[in-house]
Design a protein around this motif. Structure first.
Motif, mmCIF file in Angstrom:
data_model
loop_
_atom_site.group_PDB
_atom_site.id
_atom_site.type_symbol
_atom_site.label_atom_id
_atom_site.label_comp_id
_atom_site.label_asym_id
_atom_site.label_seq_id
_atom_site.Cartn_x
_atom_site.Cartn_y
_atom_site.Cartn_z
ATOM 1 N N GLN A 219 0.795 -1.347 0.125
ATOM 2 C CA GLN A 219 -0.090 0.015 -0.104
ATOM 3 C C GLN A 219 0.827 1.181 0.105
ATOM 4 N N ILE A 220 2.035 1.336 0.851
ATOM 5 C CA ILE A 220 2.768 2.530 0.693
ATOM 6 C C ILE A 220 3.470 2.656 -0.566
ATOM 7 N N ARG A 221 3.787 1.632 -1.133
ATOM 8 C CA ARG A 221 4.447 1.634 -2.515
ATOM 9 C C ARG A 221 3.528 2.390 -3.776
ATOM 10 N N LYS A 222 2.122 2.000 -3.505
ATOM 11 C CA LYS A 222 1.024 2.616 -4.288
ATOM 12 C C LYS A 222 1.002 4.077 -4.175
ATOM 13 N N LYS A 223 1.038 4.441 -2.873
ATOM 14 C CA LYS A 223 0.622 5.826 -2.296
ATOM 15 C C LYS A 223 1.812 6.828 -2.848
ATOM 16 N N ILE A 224 3.042 6.178 -2.514
ATOM 17 C CA ILE A 224 4.287 7.059 -2.891
ATOM 18 C C ILE A 224 4.558 6.995 -4.455
ATOM 19 N N ASP A 225 3.873 6.323 -4.991
ATOM 20 C CA ASP A 225 4.335 5.981 -6.535
ATOM 21 C C ASP A 225 5.669 5.217 -6.793
ATOM 22 N N ASP A 226 5.775 4.335 -5.926
ATOM 23 C CA ASP A 226 7.062 3.428 -6.054
ATOM 24 C C ASP A 226 6.603 1.919 -6.302
ATOM 25 N N ILE A 227 5.784 1.725 -7.384
ATOM 26 C CA ILE A 227 5.104 0.435 -7.563
ATOM 27 C C ILE A 227 6.103 -0.669 -8.008
ATOM 28 N N HIS A 228 7.360 0.097 -8.643
ATOM 29 C CA HIS A 228 8.424 -1.027 -8.969
ATOM 30 C C HIS A 228 9.255 -1.284 -7.951
ATOM 31 N N GLY A 229 9.240 -0.567 -6.852
ATOM 32 C CA GLY A 229 10.119 -0.566 -5.596
ATOM 33 C C GLY A 229 11.586 -0.273 -5.921
ATOM 34 N N GLN A 230 11.574 1.093 -6.669
ATOM 35 C CA GLN A 230 12.883 1.947 -6.637
ATOM 36 C C GLN A 230 13.385 2.259 -5.478
ATOM 37 N N MET A 231 12.453 2.642 -4.472
ATOM 38 C CA MET A 231 12.853 3.173 -3.190
ATOM 39 C C MET A 231 12.932 2.117 -2.231
ATOM 40 N N ILE A 232 11.650 1.499 -2.039
ATOM 41 C CA ILE A 232 11.376 0.285 -0.957
ATOM 42 C C ILE A 232 11.794 -0.942 -1.856
#
Length: 245
Positions: A219-232
């Motif tokens: 859910q965090i990835r969706k909300k921070i626009d990190d769908i592809h896991g570039q940050m997390i």
């Protein structure tokens, strides 16, 4: 009519001794049982039997936390959950829907916790106390300085418990915020799920809690626009890593 709030963090400014709870359940026996129990324990209580009345009460009552059933007579409690969470108010789903898919759906719609019927009042009380402890604006303490983190247009502000992307505030739940802030302030190392549980979870012995970490990270990835896991980043077989130079 939708639920509006003048500020995302309104519900975090309430004195814990006077915390307000909205109960939404179509079963009058359940409403009465919970209302009496929490009134006795010095909570302010309002109750509704359906989503329409819940919205009307919410506007006037401005609760700190809502207890929601899934099967409401006029619409799904998941819809109401998502709407309420957008205001910053905490949500605990209380329902007979015990299937894993329903539990995960609850968390995906923003629920802070999920409890199935039949339930124990003392356990319900403990869960609510834990949620309110995180949400009423007490000092944020994850063994790290309360400094904002800024990376790639993302700002994580622990003093306001607020996350924004390109100056737009994002509707993270309290637990999502704590997970993100912990990872962002402890970057470039792999954190196992058990480590994250110990850092931000109140009940790290709850069955299935490691799976909840995965759901919340998603859910965090969706909300921070990190769908592809570039940050997390997901480190297979290990856990998660927040990459930040």
């Amino acid at each position: 009519m939708t639920i509006n709030s003048p500020h995302l963090q309104t519900s975090m400014l309430v004195n814990s001794s006077q915390s307000k709870i909205l109960i939404v359940d179509d079963d009058p026996a359940v409403r009465q049982l919970i209302s009496r129990f929490f009134s006795y324990n010095n909570y302010e209580i309002e109750a509704a039997a359906d989503a329409k009345n819940a919205r009307q009460i919410f506007q006037k009552f401005n609760p700190d936390l809502a207890i929601l059933d899934v099967n409401l007579p006029d619409e799904s409690g998941f819809n109401l959950c998502k709407e309420i969470r957008q205001t910053g108010t905490l949500v605990l789903m209380l329902t007979c829907m015990a299937d894993t898919n329903y539990v995960l759906e609850g968390f995906e719609q923003g629920a802070d916790d999920y409890l199935t019927k039949p339930f124990n009042l003392e356990i319900l009380k403990a869960k609510i106390a834990a949620l309110l402890k995180r949400g009423i604006g007490q000092e944020f303490n994850l063994n790290t300085p309360n400094n904002s983190v800024k990376i790639k247009g993302l700002t994580i502000d622990p003093n306001r418990c607020e996350v924004s992307l390109n100056d737009e505030v994002l509707p993270l739940t309290t637990l999502e915020f704590e997970l993100l802030y912990f990872l962002a302030t402890h970057p470039n190392r792999v954190w196992e799920r058990s480590d994250l549980i110990s850092a931000v979870w109140d009940n790290n012995h709850e069955v299935g809690v490691e799976r909840k970490v995965d759901v919340h990270i998603g859910q965090i990835r969706k909300k921070i626009d990190d769908i592809h896991g570039q940050m997390i980043k997901t480190i297979r077989g290990k856990g998660y890593l927040f990459e930040h130079s």
